[in-house]
Design an enzyme around this catalytic site. Sequence first.
Site, mmCIF file in Angstrom:
data_model
loop_
_atom_site.group_PDB
_atom_site.id
_atom_site.type_symbol
_atom_site.label_atom_id
_atom_site.label_comp_id
_atom_site.label_asym_id
_atom_site.label_seq_id
_atom_site.Cartn_x
_atom_site.Cartn_y
_atom_site.Cartn_z
ATOM 1 N N CYS A 2 68.829 40.210 0.366
ATOM 2 C CA CYS A 2 70.271 40.330 0.572
ATOM 3 C C CYS A 2 70.811 41.394 -0.385
ATOM 4 O O CYS A 2 70.421 41.451 -1.549
ATOM 5 C CB CYS A 2 71.042 39.049 0.326
ATOM 6 S SG CYS A 2 70.632 37.721 1.439
ATOM 7 N N ARG A 29 67.115 45.607 1.326
ATOM 8 C CA ARG A 29 67.088 44.264 0.731
ATOM 9 C C ARG A 29 67.197 43.168 1.775
ATOM 10 O O ARG A 29 67.136 41.976 1.445
ATOM 11 C CB ARG A 29 68.244 44.121 -0.262
ATOM 12 C CG ARG A 29 68.193 45.105 -1.399
ATOM 13 C CD ARG A 29 69.331 44.864 -2.336
ATOM 14 N NE ARG A 29 69.133 43.650 -3.086
ATOM 15 C CZ ARG A 29 68.532 43.592 -4.264
ATOM 16 N NH1 ARG A 29 68.074 44.678 -4.823
ATOM 17 N NH2 ARG A 29 68.396 42.446 -4.883
ATOM 18 N N TRP A 77 69.221 38.793 4.295
ATOM 19 C CA TRP A 77 67.849 38.344 4.565
ATOM 20 C C TRP A 77 67.955 36.821 4.558
ATOM 21 O O TRP A 77 68.127 36.216 3.500
ATOM 22 C CB TRP A 77 66.908 38.848 3.468
ATOM 23 C CG TRP A 77 65.447 38.644 3.768
ATOM 24 C CD1 TRP A 77 64.619 39.514 4.407
ATOM 25 C CD2 TRP A 77 64.647 37.512 3.421
ATOM 26 N NE1 TRP A 77 63.359 38.992 4.485
ATOM 27 C CE2 TRP A 77 63.344 37.758 3.892
ATOM 28 C CE3 TRP A 77 64.907 36.299 2.778
ATOM 29 C CZ2 TRP A 77 62.303 36.853 3.723
ATOM 30 C CZ3 TRP A 77 63.867 35.385 2.620
ATOM 31 C CH2 TRP A 77 62.582 35.680 3.091
ATOM 32 N N ASN A 103 74.046 36.711 -2.822
ATOM 33 C CA ASN A 103 72.591 36.867 -2.792
ATOM 34 C C ASN A 103 72.028 35.794 -3.706
ATOM 35 O O ASN A 103 72.397 35.733 -4.884
ATOM 36 C CB ASN A 103 72.207 38.262 -3.298
ATOM 37 C CG ASN A 103 70.715 38.394 -3.557
ATOM 38 O OD1 ASN A 103 69.914 37.699 -2.943
ATOM 39 N ND2 ASN A 103 70.343 39.274 -4.463
ATOM 40 N N GLY A 104 71.155 34.944 -3.163
ATOM 41 C CA GLY A 104 70.576 33.881 -3.982
ATOM 42 C C GLY A 104 70.498 32.602 -3.162
ATOM 43 O O GLY A 104 70.687 32.612 -1.941
ATOM 44 N N GLU A 488 45.272 47.209 -2.008
ATOM 45 C CA GLU A 488 46.556 47.872 -1.809
ATOM 46 C C GLU A 488 46.588 48.553 -0.431
ATOM 47 O O GLU A 488 47.607 48.504 0.274
ATOM 48 C CB GLU A 488 46.808 48.881 -2.940
ATOM 49 C CG GLU A 488 48.052 49.712 -2.804
ATOM 50 C CD GLU A 488 49.350 48.915 -2.633
ATOM 51 O OE1 GLU A 488 49.349 47.685 -2.809
ATOM 52 O OE2 GLU A 488 50.365 49.549 -2.285
ATOM 53 N N LYS A 492 49.331 47.724 2.703
ATOM 54 C CA LYS A 492 50.170 48.734 3.364
ATOM 55 C C LYS A 492 49.995 48.629 4.883
ATOM 56 O O LYS A 492 50.955 48.677 5.626
ATOM 57 C CB LYS A 492 49.812 50.157 2.913
ATOM 58 C CG LYS A 492 50.204 50.524 1.494
ATOM 59 C CD LYS A 492 51.688 50.669 1.255
ATOM 60 C CE LYS A 492 52.306 49.428 0.761
ATOM 61 N NZ LYS A 492 52.352 49.113 -0.635
ATOM 62 N N GLU A 495 51.727 45.309 6.254
ATOM 63 C CA GLU A 495 53.186 45.171 6.227
ATOM 64 C C GLU A 495 53.909 46.245 7.028
ATOM 65 O O GLU A 495 55.010 46.008 7.521
ATOM 66 C CB GLU A 495 53.710 45.146 4.792
ATOM 67 C CG GLU A 495 53.513 46.417 4.027
ATOM 68 C CD GLU A 495 54.103 46.385 2.615
ATOM 69 O OE1 GLU A 495 54.972 45.560 2.343
ATOM 70 O OE2 GLU A 495 53.675 47.205 1.790
ATOM 71 N N HIS A 511 28.055 37.257 2.714
ATOM 72 C CA HIS A 511 28.349 35.847 2.411
ATOM 73 C C HIS A 511 29.374 35.269 3.384
ATOM 74 O O HIS A 511 29.952 34.223 3.123
ATOM 75 C CB HIS A 511 28.831 35.719 0.966
ATOM 76 C CG HIS A 511 27.822 36.238 -0.018
ATOM 77 N ND1 HIS A 511 26.658 35.557 -0.311
ATOM 78 C CD2 HIS A 511 27.776 37.401 -0.715
ATOM 79 C CE1 HIS A 511 25.949 36.272 -1.179
ATOM 80 N NE2 HIS A 511 26.610 37.398 -1.434
ATOM 81 N N LYS A 609 62.901 44.210 0.348
ATOM 82 C CA LYS A 609 62.218 44.893 -0.743
ATOM 83 C C LYS A 609 62.118 44.058 -2.017
ATOM 84 O O LYS A 609 61.068 43.927 -2.598
ATOM 85 C CB LYS A 609 62.902 46.217 -1.060
ATOM 86 C CG LYS A 609 62.073 47.007 -2.068
ATOM 87 C CD LYS A 609 62.323 48.458 -1.975
ATOM 88 C CE LYS A 609 61.408 49.227 -2.896
ATOM 89 N NZ LYS A 609 60.026 49.282 -2.410
HETATM 90 C C1 F6R Z 1 54.549 45.960 -0.869
HETATM 91 C C2 F6R Z 1 55.647 45.600 -1.705
HETATM 92 C C3 F6R Z 1 55.678 44.245 -2.323
HETATM 93 C C4 F6R Z 1 56.142 44.334 -3.780
HETATM 94 C C5 F6R Z 1 56.330 42.929 -4.364
HETATM 95 C C6 F6R Z 1 56.692 42.969 -5.827
HETATM 96 O O1 F6R Z 1 54.640 47.270 -0.405
HETATM 97 O O2 F6R Z 1 56.550 46.376 -1.919
HETATM 98 O O3 F6R Z 1 54.456 43.616 -2.218
HETATM 99 O O4 F6R Z 1 55.192 45.051 -4.500
HETATM 100 O O5 F6R Z 1 57.333 42.264 -3.655
HETATM 101 O O6 F6R Z 1 57.861 43.682 -6.040
HETATM 102 P P1 F6R Z 1 58.242 44.204 -7.486
HETATM 103 O O7 F6R Z 1 57.293 45.265 -7.836
HETATM 104 O O8 F6R Z 1 59.645 44.708 -7.334
HETATM 105 O O9 F6R Z 1 58.145 43.030 -8.386
#
Ligand code: F6R
Length: 614
Positions: A2, A29, A77, A103-104, A488, A492, A495, A511, A609
Site C-alpha cells: 500500500c 507498493r 495491496w 498502510n498497515g 536469485e 526473477k 516473479e 538425490h 515491492k
Molecule cells: C524480489 C524482491 C523481493 C525483495 C524482498 C525483500 O525481486 O524484490 O524478494 O527482495 O521483499 O525486500 P527488501 O530488500 O526491501 O527487504
Amino acid sequence: MCGIIGVTTSKRDNVVDVIIEGLRRLEYRGYDSVGIAVVDEQGRIVAKKAAGTIDSFVRKTDLSSIKGRTGIGHTRWATHGPPTDYNAHPHTDCNAKVAVVHNGVIRNFSSLRQLLVARGHRVKSETDTELIAHLLEEKLEESTSGVEALSRALHEIQGTYALGILVAGEPDKIYFARMRSPLIVGIGDGENAIASDIPAIISLTRRVLVLEDGEFGYITPHRVEIYRLTGDGYRRVPQNLVVSRIKTIEWTPEAASKSGYPHFMIKEIFEQPEALYATLSGSVEDPLVREAARIILGAEKVVVVGAGTSYHAGLVLEYFLAKLAGIVSYPLIASEYKVLEEAVGEDTVVVAVSQSGETFDTLEAVRTFKERGASIIGVTNVVGSALSREADLTLYTRAGPEIGVAATKTYLTQVLLLELLAVFAGEMSGRYDSSTTRRYLDVLSKAPITAKDSIEVGDPEARMLARRLVKPSMYIIGRGLGAMLAKEAALKIKEIAYLHAEAYPAGESKHGPIALVEEGFPVFVVATGDSPEVAGNAVEMRARGAWVRVVKPANYELELPSDVEVQATPPVDSHLLEPFSIIPFFQLLAYHTAVSRGYDPDKPRNLAKTVTVE
Ligand code: F6R
C-alpha cells in the site's frame, strides 16, 4: 505494501494532479485499487475510489469533479477484504467528516468493529481502515482539537499503521501517524506532503523528514507539527528538533521516472553499472565498512538475515566471509528468525540486508535479536529507513530509487557492498595484507564494466531465448557460488515471467530432482570458477533429454558435449566478479519472457515491492 500520499499546497489551485502523479510513483507498493480524497473550497470531503490500476481509475473517474488544495491518495495491496470499489481507500466515517488512507494492519480489528457497530456506526467496507475513520469521528466530537482526537484514537488502535487523514472543515490540514509502517514528510516551498516513500514526492521536494514509530501530527502548506504518543496522552516535539531532522536527499526526479524506457525494470537493469560505480566509490573509503568488518571479526556468531533477493545477496556474504576471512556465518530467511532466536545473544552480530529497510519480517528479526543483545549491522538503500534506525551501524548501497517490483540494481549493489565487507574482514583476520586488499579492490572496481558488458551481450540473447521458454517449469542449478546465484536467477524468473523455476545445488540432482527431467525440460547450469564439476551435472541432465544451457563467463573452460548449449557472459578474472557477469543475463531473461508473454514486469501479480506486513 500500500502506498499513501498527501499534499497540501498554497501555490497550486488544485492538488489532484500531483496526487495522481505521486500515486503512479507509488504503484509498486500495491496495485489492487486506487483512491483519492480532497477537502474542497467549502470544506467538504470529496472522495473517489475504485478497484483496479491507476490507469483504469483515471480513465473511468471524472477527476474534474474533484478540486481542492489539500488531498490524500492511496494505492492498495489488499489485506482486510478483497480488492473491490468498497474496500478501496480513502475510507470515510458515517457523515464524511473524516477520510483516511492507511498502510498497515490493525490487529484489534474484530473487537473494534463490534464496538463501533454496537455504538451505531454504519461500517460500509470489510477493511480495518474504515474503523479508524469511525473511531476518529467519535473522538473529534469528544475533543477540543484534531491532535487530541487523533491521539485518543491512536491509543485505542493496536497494530501497524501509516495514516493520512483529512477532516472536513479543515481545508489546509493533513493529519498523519506512524507505527511500524513507513511514512515521511516532504517539506516544500509553500506546500508540504506526506508519503510512504521518497519517489512519491520527489518532484515536489527533496527535503525530507522521516517519521518515527509513535509519532503523529499534521502538515499545512507552511507548517509541520509533530507529536509523540506517551503512556496515556501525547507531547509536542519542539520545532527546533523537527527542523534538525530534515534531510536533503540525493535522488532526482529523473531517477524515479522511466526516462524513455518502456518499464522501470529494464531501466533499472541498465542502470546497474552506474549504481555499482556509485556504491563502490561511496563505500571504499567509508570507515564504517571497515568498522563493520571489525565488528564481525569480534563476534562469536555471525547471522546474515534478509528476505527474498536481499537474502540471496546475504548468501554471497556467507560465501566470501568463509573464503576470504575463514568466518562461518549463518544465512537466515528473515521470516524464519525464530529458528535461531535462542542461539542469538551478546556474542552475535547480525548483518541485516534490506534494500527498502522497511521489510516487516527483517525488522522483526532485527528487533528480536537486538533485544537478545546482538549487534546489528544494517545494509540498506534507503537513508532514514526503519532498518537504519534499528541498526547499530548502517552501510548504504547507492542504487538510487528502485521502482520496479523486482529487485535488480539493489541486488547487485548489495552484493558489491557485501563483497567489499568480506574483503576487509579477510585482511583484518590476518589472512592477507593490505597489498592483497588493494588487488581485490582493483578487481571490484571492474564490477560496473562487467555488469555493463553483461547487459549489452545478454540483452539481445535473452530476448531471443525468451521465446524458447515454452515449458512451465525449469531447473537452475550450480555449485558453490553458482548455487547461490541460481537462487536469485530462479526468483526473477518466477516473479516476473510466472514460470516455475527451482534452484538447487547441482550435486543434489541425483538425490531426487532429476526424476522430473524428461525430453526438452529446461535446465540452466550456472558455472562459476569454484565448481568445474557442474560440467558433469550438465551432462547427466542432457543424457536424460533435458534442454541444457550452461551460463558461464566466456573465459571459463568446461568440457561439454556439443548438444549442451553455452551462454557466454563477460570474462572475469576473479570469483568476486561472477555475480556481475552472470546475474544480468537472468534478469534480462525474466524481463523479456514476461514482456513476450504480455505480462507487466513492473507490476507482477500478487506482489508489492515493500512487504510491510507479516
Ligand atoms: C524480489 C524482491 C523481493 C525483495 C524482498 C525483500 O525481486 O524484490 O524478494 O527482495 O521483499 O525486500 P527488501 O530488500 O526491501 O527487504
